[in-house]
Design a protein around this motif. Structure first.
Motif, mmCIF file in Angstrom:
data_model
loop_
_atom_site.group_PDB
_atom_site.id
_atom_site.type_symbol
_atom_site.label_atom_id
_atom_site.label_comp_id
_atom_site.label_asym_id
_atom_site.label_seq_id
_atom_site.Cartn_x
_atom_site.Cartn_y
_atom_site.Cartn_z
ATOM 1 N N GLN A 192 1.144 -1.041 -0.096
ATOM 2 C CA GLN A 192 0.046 0.027 0.221
ATOM 3 C C GLN A 192 0.815 1.009 -0.164
ATOM 4 N N GLY A 193 1.841 1.035 0.671
ATOM 5 C CA GLY A 193 2.829 2.103 0.756
ATOM 6 C C GLY A 193 3.467 2.701 -0.493
ATOM 7 N N VAL A 194 3.766 1.441 -1.356
ATOM 8 C CA VAL A 194 4.336 1.859 -2.643
ATOM 9 C C VAL A 194 3.329 2.621 -3.529
ATOM 10 N N GLY A 195 2.130 2.415 -3.482
ATOM 11 C CA GLY A 195 1.075 3.114 -4.263
ATOM 12 C C GLY A 195 1.130 4.364 -3.624
ATOM 13 N N VAL A 196 1.097 4.917 -2.351
ATOM 14 C CA VAL A 196 1.191 5.905 -1.909
ATOM 15 C C VAL A 196 2.415 6.953 -2.244
ATOM 16 N N LEU A 197 3.666 6.345 -2.099
ATOM 17 C CA LEU A 197 4.909 7.070 -2.234
ATOM 18 C C LEU A 197 5.430 7.023 -3.709
ATOM 19 N N GLY A 198 4.751 6.061 -4.591
ATOM 20 C CA GLY A 198 5.037 6.162 -6.063
ATOM 21 C C GLY A 198 6.096 4.938 -6.231
ATOM 22 N N ALA A 199 5.592 4.024 -7.355
ATOM 23 C CA ALA A 199 6.600 3.129 -7.768
ATOM 24 C C ALA A 199 7.743 3.886 -8.627
ATOM 25 N N GLY A 200 8.923 3.280 -8.445
ATOM 26 C CA GLY A 200 10.085 3.815 -8.989
ATOM 27 C C GLY A 200 10.621 4.958 -8.199
ATOM 28 N N THR A 201 10.102 5.617 -7.271
ATOM 29 C CA THR A 201 10.827 6.428 -6.485
ATOM 30 C C THR A 201 11.730 5.770 -5.208
ATOM 31 N N ALA A 203 11.717 5.799 -2.009
ATOM 32 C CA ALA A 203 11.007 5.225 -0.937
ATOM 33 C C ALA A 203 10.196 4.308 -1.516
ATOM 34 N N GLY A 204 9.661 4.259 -2.754
ATOM 35 C CA GLY A 204 8.536 3.337 -3.116
ATOM 36 C C GLY A 204 9.218 2.148 -3.527
ATOM 37 N N THR A 205 10.577 2.304 -4.188
ATOM 38 C CA THR A 205 11.453 1.100 -4.517
ATOM 39 C C THR A 205 11.830 0.178 -3.140
ATOM 40 N N ARG A 206 12.216 0.987 -2.132
ATOM 41 C CA ARG A 206 12.612 0.372 -0.723
ATOM 42 C C ARG A 206 11.450 -0.357 -0.089
ATOM 43 N N LEU A 207 10.191 0.081 -0.218
ATOM 44 C CA LEU A 207 9.138 -0.623 0.124
ATOM 45 C C LEU A 207 8.753 -1.632 -0.707
ATOM 46 N N GLU A 208 8.910 -1.598 -1.980
ATOM 47 C CA GLU A 208 8.564 -2.816 -2.906
ATOM 48 C C GLU A 208 9.637 -3.829 -2.643
ATOM 49 N N ASN A 209 10.924 -3.653 -2.572
ATOM 50 C CA ASN A 209 11.874 -4.694 -2.211
ATOM 51 C C ASN A 209 11.500 -5.410 -0.822
ATOM 52 N N THR A 210 11.182 -4.379 0.178
ATOM 53 C CA THR A 210 10.856 -4.984 1.202
ATOM 54 C C THR A 210 9.354 -5.865 1.298
#
Length: 244
Positions: A192-201, A203-210
């Protein structure tokens, strides 16, 4: 390797080691003591953030005095089954409860679970737990309520209508599955955080990898727990009382 009780000087060294951020194993190495001795000492006296050498030394003296008093009243202690060493059993119980506490379990809950675990029947009444642990019935009741809520014990009435607590053979399977489900929920939240912070950003990349990492861990834990569940139900051959 020195034996006997920890000295006040050794406790001061433990406190200094904790303040320096040393691991229990390193503190034990410097004292030439077993790691379990240091671990048990710290966890019984406030934990790594609250440990105080002088308070720990006084508390140990008080505990030793309390142990000597019932020993004087009951010189003929009940013998352990299977030729067990009573002192070794007591020490192991302390170590087991300490390790459970380190995993995040409340102190008294860990003591209750360890007490149940070392009984051959895996079962005790509330009165027996009160007597063994020298705590109040309310303390035992609170700990049992926690364990019951986690599915780690079950309650039954015995022939005398006393409430008796039993270990469930599947407690560690259930514990692992709860961990897997909790991790899976964290995966959903992280995505959900990826959607909020933006994929490819960043912060978004960090959350997606996590999320990918945690998803892998959650699936691995659940799969391993299912595959290993049968191990918990394996019944070894029953030893005789003559076995030492």
């Amino acid at each position: 390797m020195p034996g006997g009780r920890l000295t006040q000087q050794e406790r001061q060294q433990i406190a200094l080691g904790l303040a320096d951020g040393l691991a229990y194993a390193e503190i034990a190495r410097r004292l030439d003591r077993p790691t379990s001795t240091v671990t048990r000492e710290v966890m019984r006296n406030g934990g790594p953030t609250a440990y105080r050498a002088d308070l720990a030394h006084r508390a140990t003296g008080h505990r030793a005095q309390r142990r000597r008093q019932p020993a004087a009243q009951e010189p003929n202690a009940t013998p352990q089954p299977y030729g067990r060493d009573a002192e070794a059993v007591r020490a192991f119980e302390e170590v087991l409860s300490t390790v459970m506490m380190q995993s995040g379990m409340p102190r008294m809950t860990a003591r209750v679970l360890a007490c149940l675990y070392i009984t051959d029947d895996g079962s005790l009444t509330a009165a027996e737990l009160v007597e063994r642990l020298q705590v109040s019935p309310a303390t035992v009741s609170k700990s049992i309520a926690f364990l019951d809520g986690q599915g780690m014990v079950r309650r039954e009435r015995d022939e005398r209508r006393r409430e008796r607590y039993f270990l469930d053979d599947d407690i560690w399977y259930r514990s692992m599955m709860v961990s897997a489900r909790t991790t899976a929920q964290l995966v959903d939240t992280t995505l959900q955080g990826v959607g909020v912070l933006g994929a490819g950003t960043p912060a978004g990349t960090r959350l997606e990898n996590t999320a990918r990492f945690l998803d892998f861990i959650s699936e691995t834990i659940a799969r391993a727990a299912e595959q290993g569940r049968q191990v918990l139900r394996t019944k070894p051959g029953k030893p005789s009382d003559a076995d030492a």
